[in-house]
Design a protein around this motif. Structure first.
Motif, short mmCIF file in Angstrom:
data_model
loop_
_atom_site.label_atom_id
_atom_site.label_comp_id
_atom_site.label_asym_id
_atom_site.label_seq_id
_atom_site.Cartn_x
_atom_site.Cartn_y
_atom_site.Cartn_z
N PRO A 85 5.23 0.46 7.44
CA PRO A 85 6.09 -0.72 7.50
C PRO A 85 7.54 -0.40 7.13
CG PRO A 85 4.04 -1.23 6.37
CD PRO A 85 4.05 0.25 6.60
N GLU A 86 8.45 -1.19 7.71
CA GLU A 86 9.88 -0.93 7.55
C GLU A 86 10.36 -1.05 6.11
OE1 GLU A 86 13.26 -3.03 9.66
OE2 GLU A 86 12.00 -2.31 11.31
N LYS A 87 9.76 -1.98 5.35
CA LYS A 87 10.25 -2.21 3.99
C LYS A 87 9.70 -1.22 2.97
CE LYS A 87 6.82 -5.80 3.54
NZ LYS A 87 6.56 -7.19 3.34
N ASP A 88 8.80 -0.35 3.38
CA ASP A 88 8.29 0.68 2.47
C ASP A 88 9.37 1.72 2.18
OD1 ASP A 88 5.93 -0.64 2.51
OD2 ASP A 88 4.75 0.99 3.38
N GLY A 143 0.81 -1.21 0.00
CA GLY A 143 0.00 0.00 0.00
C GLY A 143 0.84 1.26 0.00
N THR A 144 0.14 2.38 0.18
CA THR A 144 0.78 3.68 0.21
C THR A 144 0.30 4.45 1.44
OG1 THR A 144 -0.97 4.74 -1.06
CG2 THR A 144 0.88 3.83 -2.31
N SER A 145 1.06 5.44 1.81
CA SER A 145 0.63 6.32 2.89
C SER A 145 1.10 7.74 2.58
CB SER A 145 1.16 5.85 4.24
OG SER A 145 2.56 5.84 4.23
N ASP A 146 0.36 8.68 3.11
CA ASP A 146 0.71 10.09 2.89
C ASP A 146 0.31 10.88 4.12
OD1 ASP A 146 -2.04 10.10 2.64
OD2 ASP A 146 -2.07 11.45 0.94
#
Length: 157
Positions: free
Chosen positions: A124-127, A34-37
């Protein structure tokens, strides 16, 4: 002189557009899930896309506030420039316009730094950081440089 003014206006508008895009678009961090902003955190699971509001802490609200302040100050700076262009006396400097634009640059820098420091606990850490985050960092030097140009610039007839 006309080419210089057009160049300064183009630089200012470019910084303002980057500020708008980086604040509105939802790609500050991106990953496989997913994405976050600044406004929402979207994840992909078995049931589809699930988006939650980005109200997980005070730090994200601070980033939202300083990004909105950067847009407001940059927009006010552009309006002030046009006002001062027609009302400022010959030989005068665009101090107020430059100060507002430099403040806009400092606000976007503050928001990007806070997001950089605080986001590992939220996403998440891998993002990885997305293009909106990068656009915010690109808008920072453009806003500061255009603000410094305004401070140095003198009005000629």
């Amino acid at each position: 002189m006309l080419i210089l003014l057009l160049g300064i206006i183009f630089l200012h508008v470019a910084a303002l557009v980057l500020l708008f895009v980086s604040t509105i678009v939802s790609e500050w961090t991106t990953g496989e899930m997913g994405t976050s902003d600044l406004w929402k955190n979207c994840t992909l699971d078995n049931m589809g896309h699930i988006c939650n509001a980005a109200s997980t802490g005070e730090w994200i609200q601070v980033v939202q506030a300083v990004m909105i302040l950067s847009i407001i100050f940059s927009f006010l700076s552009l309006i002030l420039f046009f006002c001062q262009l027609f009302t400022l006396q010959k030989g005068g400097r665009f101090f107020l316009t430059g100060a507002f634009q430099i403040l806009a640059g400092l606000f976007v820098m503050s928001g990007a730094i806070i997001y950089t420091v605080m986001s590992p606990g939220w996403v998440p850490e891998k993002d990885t950081f997305g293009y909106s985050y990068i656009l915010a960092w690109v808008a920072f030097p453009l806003a500061v440089i255009s603000g410094l140009i305004y401070v140095i610039l003198r009005k000629r007839e």
